[in-house]
Scaffold this active site. Structure first.
Site, PDB file in Angstrom:
ATOM      1  N   ASP A 167       1.052  -1.243   0.531  1.00  0.00           N
ATOM      2  CA  ASP A 167      -0.148  -0.006   0.230  1.00  0.00           C
ATOM      3  C   ASP A 167       1.104   1.336  -0.484  1.00  0.00           C
ATOM      4  OD1 ASP A 167      -2.369   1.214   0.442  1.00  0.00           O
ATOM      5  OD2 ASP A 167      -1.959   1.366   2.210  1.00  0.00           O
TER       6      ASP A 167
ATOM      7  N   ASP B 134      -0.076   5.218   1.163  1.00  0.00           N
ATOM      8  CA  ASP B 134      -0.260   6.149   2.224  1.00  0.00           C
ATOM      9  C   ASP B 134      -0.021   5.387   3.487  1.00  0.00           C
ATOM     10  OD1 ASP B 134      -0.721   8.360   1.035  1.00  0.00           O
ATOM     11  OD2 ASP B 134      -2.495   8.135   0.005  1.00  0.00           O
TER      12      ASP B 134
ATOM     13  N   ASP C 232      -0.830  -0.453   6.415  1.00  0.00           N
ATOM     14  CA  ASP C 232      -1.381  -0.125   7.511  1.00  0.00           C
ATOM     15  C   ASP C 232      -2.479  -0.168   7.563  1.00  0.00           C
ATOM     16  OD1 ASP C 232      -2.220   2.328   5.261  1.00  0.00           O
ATOM     17  OD2 ASP C 232      -2.339   4.008   6.789  1.00  0.00           O
TER      18      ASP C 232
END
Length: 339
Positions: A19, A21, A218
């Site tokens: 991922d 961001d 995250d």
């Protein structure tokens, strides 16, 4: 032990899917250690891909952002929910069909790139409505989408992330904007393309051939759940949205395979833990009481976390933890838990 001594996590996988961001960067600045970690993977000749729900940038723009940070990314390594949604619409609609776009210019560009025609009002009788995040999205855009969907246009959402990370903490994401239409229309989108739907990860995993794929994210509600739905192992890094209290309270569909504080966990056996562990692990012991979990002993904070996950997940209890030793207080502080 939660790791095999001397064995690096990354050595068990042919492809690492990141991922962006909250993992590689935060808005437009690299997260400490991320550039070095990706550079190390490239130096070792390991396959890398990026899967992002951010529909406000095209793959080429994401690539430029990454390379500007020192990450040698290529456009074909970047998978965005905007591009995936456009490809899906291309397969379902006739050429030059009108599509009402609610989102950033990047989403409009992806719609144009597949031979469809982006429009802005319901009066243009769109064949579909596509909704993605855009910082300029306002009431007029949402109102036009509402009218078009009520008139019969199918409603596609690039993703439903409730928030997006920022230097000032989580801010409203596309899921929050989708919730406005959901409230106005009293219904769900017809199609959601991005994570936690498995399409982005499944597309990336096919590039690994017969090798195993590791997803690094995250967020439990998108990255980790999406990886599980795609049948892939996952690593939760604590550099973005999801934190330890959320991890301890996570339902089964959102539980990662591994957890680390940051991307060092890919390379350093001491910087990653497999979850859940055992209630007694690495010098720690976790007991379940009427008031919550009690951590005693001493050892690595990540081993404490693995032990806490073992008891919290098996008993389906919340993230209320009490320290029964000075070392436990320090570990809980390191994990962001009040002692």
């Amino acid at each position: 032990m939660t790791t095999v001594a001397g064995k690096r996590l990354v050595d068990g996988y042919a492809l690492v899917v990141f991922d962006l961001d909250g993992v590689i960067y935060l808005i437009d600045r690299p997260i400490p250690g991320a550039v070095e970690a990706v550079a190390r993977l490239h130096a070792e000749g390991r396959a890398v891909a990026y899967a992002t729900n951010n529909a406000s940038r095209r793959s080429s723009e994401v690539t430029a952002l990454l390379t500007g940070m020192g990450v040698p990314a290529r456009p074909e390594e970047v998978l965005t929910s905007a591009a995936a949604t456009a490809e899906l619409l291309r397969d379902r609609l006739p050429d030059d069909a009108a599509v009402l776009v609610v989102g950033a210019e990047a989403l409009r560009a992806e719609i144009r790139a597949v031979g469809l025609r982006p429009v802005s009002t319901a009066d243009e009788e769109p064949a579909a409505v596509v909704q993605g995040y855009g910082p300029e999205v306002g009431w007029v855009d949402l109102a036009e989408a509402t009218v078009a969907v009520r008139a019969g246009a199918p409603w596609y959402a690039t993703n439903t992330d409730r928030t997006l990370p920022s230097g000032r903490g989580p801010l409203p994401g596309n899921g929050s904007l989708v919730a406005v239409l959901r409230t106005a229309l009293d219904r769900e989108p017809d199609v959601v393309v991005g994570k936690p739907e498995p399409a982005l990860f499944a597309t990336a995993a096919r590039r690994a051939g017969s090798g195993r794929t590791l997803v690094v994210g995250d967020r439990l509600d998108t990255d980790i759940e999406g990886a599980r739905r795609a049948g892939l192992d996952s690593l939760l890094v604590l550099t973005g949205v999801s934190d330890v209290p959320e991890l301890l309270a996570a339902p089964e569909r959102r539980r990662p395979t591994h957890v680390s504080f940051d991307l060092a966990g890919l390379f350093e056996p001491a910087a990653v833990a497999r979850v859940p562990g055992e209630p007694e692990l690495g010098g720690w012991s976790v007991d379940l009481t009427a008031a919550g979990l009690v951590l005693s002993g001493a050892g690595r904070p990540l081993d404490a976390l693995a032990a806490l996950c073992a008891v919290a997940w098996s008993a389906s209890v919340g993230p209320v933890v009490r320290a029964a030793s000075p070392a436990a207080e320090e570990a809980l502080w390191a994990l962001g838990l009040p002692a």
